[in-house]
Write a protein that holds these residues in place. Structure first.
Motif, PDB file in Angstrom:
ATOM      1  N   MET A  57      -7.374 -83.280 -32.759  1.00 54.69           N
ATOM      2  CA  MET A  57      -8.232 -82.133 -33.082  1.00 54.69           C
ATOM      3  C   MET A  57      -8.839 -81.466 -31.722  1.00 54.69           C
ATOM      4  SD  MET A  57     -11.950 -81.630 -35.282  1.00 54.69           S
ATOM      5  CE  MET A  57     -11.872 -83.276 -35.592  1.00 54.69           C
ATOM      6  N   LYS A  58      -8.596 -80.208 -31.565  1.00 52.50           N
ATOM      7  CA  LYS A  58      -8.764 -79.739 -30.375  1.00 52.50           C
ATOM      8  C   LYS A  58     -10.341 -78.941 -30.395  1.00 52.50           C
ATOM      9  CE  LYS A  58      -4.984 -79.711 -27.968  1.00 52.50           C
ATOM     10  NZ  LYS A  58      -5.102 -80.921 -26.958  1.00 52.50           N
ATOM     11  N   LEU A  59     -10.924 -79.494 -29.341  1.00 53.66           N
ATOM     12  CA  LEU A  59     -12.601 -79.022 -29.207  1.00 53.66           C
ATOM     13  C   LEU A  59     -12.745 -78.679 -27.827  1.00 53.66           C
ATOM     14  CD1 LEU A  59     -14.835 -81.546 -31.232  1.00 53.66           C
ATOM     15  CD2 LEU A  59     -13.540 -79.391 -32.195  1.00 53.66           C
ATOM     16  N   ILE A  60     -13.624 -77.734 -27.258  1.00 52.43           N
ATOM     17  CA  ILE A  60     -13.703 -77.375 -25.794  1.00 52.43           C
ATOM     18  C   ILE A  60     -15.271 -77.746 -25.528  1.00 52.43           C
ATOM     19  CG2 ILE A  60     -13.965 -75.715 -24.391  1.00 52.43           C
ATOM     20  CD1 ILE A  60     -12.054 -74.035 -25.980  1.00 52.43           C
ATOM     21  N   ILE A  61     -15.409 -78.932 -24.666  1.00 52.51           N
ATOM     22  CA  ILE A  61     -16.562 -79.403 -24.334  1.00 52.51           C
ATOM     23  C   ILE A  61     -17.056 -78.789 -22.988  1.00 52.51           C
ATOM     24  CG2 ILE A  61     -17.807 -81.404 -23.472  1.00 52.51           C
ATOM     25  CD1 ILE A  61     -16.932 -81.350 -26.498  1.00 52.51           C
ATOM     26  N   ASN A  62     -18.138 -78.051 -22.744  1.00 49.15           N
ATOM     27  CA  ASN A  62     -18.681 -77.426 -21.794  1.00 49.15           C
ATOM     28  C   ASN A  62     -19.795 -78.389 -20.890  1.00 49.15           C
ATOM     29  OD1 ASN A  62     -19.414 -75.735 -19.611  1.00 49.15           O
ATOM     30  ND2 ASN A  62     -19.922 -74.067 -20.813  1.00 49.15           N
ATOM     31  N   SER A  70     -21.293 -77.977 -18.225  1.00 48.71           N
ATOM     32  CA  SER A  70     -22.324 -77.274 -17.551  1.00 48.71           C
ATOM     33  C   SER A  70     -23.357 -76.439 -18.489  1.00 48.71           C
ATOM     34  CB  SER A  70     -21.845 -76.388 -16.531  1.00 48.71           C
ATOM     35  OG  SER A  70     -20.753 -75.253 -17.319  1.00 48.71           O
ATOM     36  N   SER A  71     -22.819 -76.634 -20.030  1.00 46.70           N
ATOM     37  CA  SER A  71     -23.753 -75.993 -21.024  1.00 46.70           C
ATOM     38  C   SER A  71     -25.169 -76.674 -21.048  1.00 46.70           C
ATOM     39  CB  SER A  71     -23.112 -75.956 -22.156  1.00 46.70           C
ATOM     40  OG  SER A  71     -23.979 -75.602 -23.258  1.00 46.70           O
ATOM     41  N   MET A  72     -26.147 -75.981 -21.238  1.00 44.70           N
ATOM     42  CA  MET A  72     -27.218 -76.577 -21.546  1.00 44.70           C
ATOM     43  C   MET A  72     -27.351 -77.144 -23.077  1.00 44.70           C
ATOM     44  SD  MET A  72     -29.319 -75.995 -18.667  1.00 44.70           S
ATOM     45  CE  MET A  72     -30.796 -76.454 -19.326  1.00 44.70           C
ATOM     46  N   GLN A  73     -26.346 -76.865 -23.847  1.00 38.89           N
ATOM     47  CA  GLN A  73     -26.458 -77.644 -25.067  1.00 38.89           C
ATOM     48  C   GLN A  73     -25.875 -79.112 -24.955  1.00 38.89           C
ATOM     49  OE1 GLN A  73     -23.556 -75.837 -27.943  1.00 38.89           O
ATOM     50  NE2 GLN A  73     -24.944 -76.556 -29.572  1.00 38.89           N
ATOM     51  N   PRO A  74     -26.354 -80.032 -25.494  1.00 40.06           N
ATOM     52  CA  PRO A  74     -26.009 -81.436 -25.475  1.00 40.06           C
ATOM     53  C   PRO A  74     -24.446 -81.703 -25.983  1.00 40.06           C
ATOM     54  CG  PRO A  74     -28.337 -81.522 -26.372  1.00 40.06           C
ATOM     55  CD  PRO A  74     -27.690 -80.041 -26.067  1.00 40.06           C
ATOM     56  N   ILE A  75     -23.694 -82.449 -25.407  1.00 40.30           N
ATOM     57  CA  ILE A  75     -22.385 -82.573 -25.657  1.00 40.30           C
ATOM     58  C   ILE A  75     -22.205 -82.950 -27.374  1.00 40.30           C
ATOM     59  CG2 ILE A  75     -20.304 -83.751 -25.425  1.00 40.30           C
ATOM     60  CD1 ILE A  75     -20.918 -83.950 -22.307  1.00 40.30           C
ATOM     61  N   TYR A  76     -23.104 -83.811 -27.850  1.00 40.71           N
ATOM     62  CA  TYR A  76     -22.861 -84.299 -29.397  1.00 40.71           C
ATOM     63  C   TYR A  76     -23.313 -82.858 -30.182  1.00 40.71           C
ATOM     64  CZ  TYR A  76     -27.712 -84.184 -30.552  1.00 40.71           C
ATOM     65  OH  TYR A  76     -29.182 -83.881 -30.965  1.00 40.71           O
ATOM     66  N   GLU A  77     -24.202 -81.809 -29.755  1.00 45.39           N
ATOM     67  CA  GLU A  77     -24.338 -80.831 -30.369  1.00 45.39           C
ATOM     68  C   GLU A  77     -23.296 -79.754 -30.495  1.00 45.39           C
ATOM     69  OE1 GLU A  77     -27.765 -78.857 -29.347  1.00 45.39           O
ATOM     70  OE2 GLU A  77     -29.078 -80.529 -30.079  1.00 45.39           O
ATOM     71  N   GLN A  78     -22.614 -79.693 -29.052  1.00 42.01           N
ATOM     72  CA  GLN A  78     -21.204 -79.097 -28.984  1.00 42.01           C
ATOM     73  C   GLN A  78     -20.157 -79.477 -30.107  1.00 42.01           C
ATOM     74  OE1 GLN A  78     -19.835 -78.123 -25.076  1.00 42.01           O
ATOM     75  NE2 GLN A  78     -21.937 -78.853 -24.177  1.00 42.01           N
ATOM     76  N   THR A  89     -21.244 -78.456 -33.743  1.00 42.27           N
ATOM     77  CA  THR A  89     -21.076 -76.970 -33.982  1.00 42.27           C
ATOM     78  C   THR A  89     -19.486 -76.682 -34.121  1.00 42.27           C
ATOM     79  OG1 THR A  89     -23.118 -76.507 -32.701  1.00 42.27           O
ATOM     80  CG2 THR A  89     -21.454 -74.953 -32.888  1.00 42.27           C
ATOM     81  N   GLN A  90     -18.785 -77.184 -33.509  1.00 45.20           N
ATOM     82  CA  GLN A  90     -17.281 -76.842 -33.369  1.00 45.20           C
ATOM     83  C   GLN A  90     -16.668 -77.691 -34.528  1.00 45.20           C
ATOM     84  OE1 GLN A  90     -15.031 -76.962 -29.779  1.00 45.20           O
ATOM     85  NE2 GLN A  90     -17.033 -77.156 -28.607  1.00 45.20           N
ATOM     86  N   ILE A  91     -16.937 -78.792 -35.103  1.00 45.20           N
ATOM     87  CA  ILE A  91     -16.612 -79.426 -36.309  1.00 45.20           C
ATOM     88  C   ILE A  91     -17.047 -78.724 -37.455  1.00 45.20           C
ATOM     89  CG2 ILE A  91     -16.542 -81.350 -37.714  1.00 45.20           C
ATOM     90  CD1 ILE A  91     -16.419 -83.055 -35.081  1.00 45.20           C
ATOM     91  N   VAL A 105     -14.055 -92.779 -33.825  1.00 45.81           N
ATOM     92  CA  VAL A 105     -14.962 -92.525 -33.008  1.00 45.81           C
ATOM     93  C   VAL A 105     -14.485 -92.544 -31.667  1.00 45.81           C
ATOM     94  CG1 VAL A 105     -17.125 -93.274 -31.784  1.00 45.81           C
ATOM     95  CG2 VAL A 105     -16.908 -92.768 -34.289  1.00 45.81           C
ATOM     96  N   ARG A 106     -13.642 -93.762 -31.453  1.00 48.94           N
ATOM     97  CA  ARG A 106     -13.005 -94.206 -30.186  1.00 48.94           C
ATOM     98  C   ARG A 106     -12.116 -93.235 -29.779  1.00 48.94           C
ATOM     99  NH1 ARG A 106     -13.105-100.229 -32.142  1.00 48.94           N
ATOM    100  NH2 ARG A 106     -15.353-100.801 -31.313  1.00 48.94           N
ATOM    101  N   THR A 107     -11.042 -93.091 -30.601  1.00 46.63           N
ATOM    102  CA  THR A 107     -10.096 -92.225 -30.185  1.00 46.63           C
ATOM    103  C   THR A 107     -10.351 -90.910 -30.064  1.00 46.63           C
ATOM    104  OG1 THR A 107      -8.569 -93.355 -31.947  1.00 46.63           O
ATOM    105  CG2 THR A 107      -7.855 -91.124 -31.134  1.00 46.63           C
ATOM    106  N   PHE A 108     -11.354 -90.267 -30.518  1.00 50.50           N
ATOM    107  CA  PHE A 108     -11.850 -88.945 -30.275  1.00 50.50           C
ATOM    108  C   PHE A 108     -12.704 -89.081 -28.985  1.00 50.50           C
ATOM    109  CE2 PHE A 108     -14.167 -84.984 -32.274  1.00 50.50           C
ATOM    110  CZ  PHE A 108     -13.161 -84.062 -32.043  1.00 50.50           C
ATOM    111  N   ALA A 109     -13.398 -90.157 -28.532  1.00 49.04           N
ATOM    112  CA  ALA A 109     -13.994 -90.216 -27.347  1.00 49.04           C
ATOM    113  C   ALA A 109     -13.029 -90.116 -26.381  1.00 49.04           C
ATOM    114  CB  ALA A 109     -15.145 -91.405 -27.435  1.00 49.04           C
ATOM    115  N   LYS A 110     -12.206 -90.999 -26.393  1.00 49.24           N
ATOM    116  CA  LYS A 110     -10.892 -90.845 -25.325  1.00 49.24           C
ATOM    117  C   LYS A 110     -10.268 -89.533 -25.172  1.00 49.24           C
ATOM    118  CE  LYS A 110      -9.580 -95.573 -25.447  1.00 49.24           C
ATOM    119  NZ  LYS A 110      -8.533 -96.594 -26.026  1.00 49.24           N
ATOM    120  N   GLU A 111     -10.264 -88.907 -26.246  1.00 43.49           N
ATOM    121  CA  GLU A 111      -9.371 -87.421 -26.415  1.00 43.49           C
ATOM    122  C   GLU A 111     -10.523 -86.413 -25.683  1.00 43.49           C
ATOM    123  OE1 GLU A 111      -8.445 -84.045 -29.651  1.00 43.49           O
ATOM    124  OE2 GLU A 111      -7.844 -86.328 -30.144  1.00 43.49           O
ATOM    125  N   LEU A 112     -11.602 -86.575 -25.943  1.00 40.56           N
ATOM    126  CA  LEU A 112     -12.577 -85.694 -25.404  1.00 40.56           C
ATOM    127  C   LEU A 112     -13.234 -85.955 -24.009  1.00 40.56           C
ATOM    128  CD1 LEU A 112     -14.729 -84.937 -28.686  1.00 40.56           C
ATOM    129  CD2 LEU A 112     -13.040 -83.240 -27.638  1.00 40.56           C
TER     130      LEU A 112
END
Length: 123
Positions: free
Chosen positions: A1-6, A8-16, A19-21, A39-46
């Protein structure tokens, strides 16, 4: 699954991630009963901590977007139409609040904001 993690955003990564999911579920891109990455696979991917992904999954489960079956994984739950509409309403409310704050910061009066809102509604 493709997600974009920013990062430098003020929004915490878990919230990003949440929101995207959520957006993928609400748009129908992720279907009911579709399995999410582990969880582990997704963490590695992101390239984030597994704890961050776990926190996102826990929040999504608490909100009723996913269901986790111990030993099997996490799956998209049946999101009913009412929940979808409530999420969309929240987005609109947030956007309107931001617009009002911006208008006030520009020095617009409440009457001017209402007048502008009415003009936009007429279109």
């Amino acid at each position: 699954m493709k997600l974009i993690i920013n990062n430098s955003s003020m929004q915490p990564i878990y919230e990003q991630i949440c929101t995207q999911i959520k957006n993928k579920i609400l748009s129908g891109e992720l279907k009911q009963e579709e399995m999410l990455p582990s969880v582990r696979t997704f963490a590695k991917e992101l390239r984030v901590s597994a704890l961050t992904v776990k926190k996102a999954y826990d929040a999504l489960e608490q909100e009723g977007f996913i269901v986790t079956v111990h030993g099997k994984g996490s799956f998209v739950s049946g999101v009913n139409q009412e929940l979808r509409m409530e999420e969309k309403r929240k987005e609109v409310e947030t956007d309107l609040e931001q617009a009002i704050r911006k208008a006030r910061s520009c020095g617009m009066t409440e009457a001017e904001i209402r007048e502008l809102f009415e003009l936009i509604l007429e279109d």
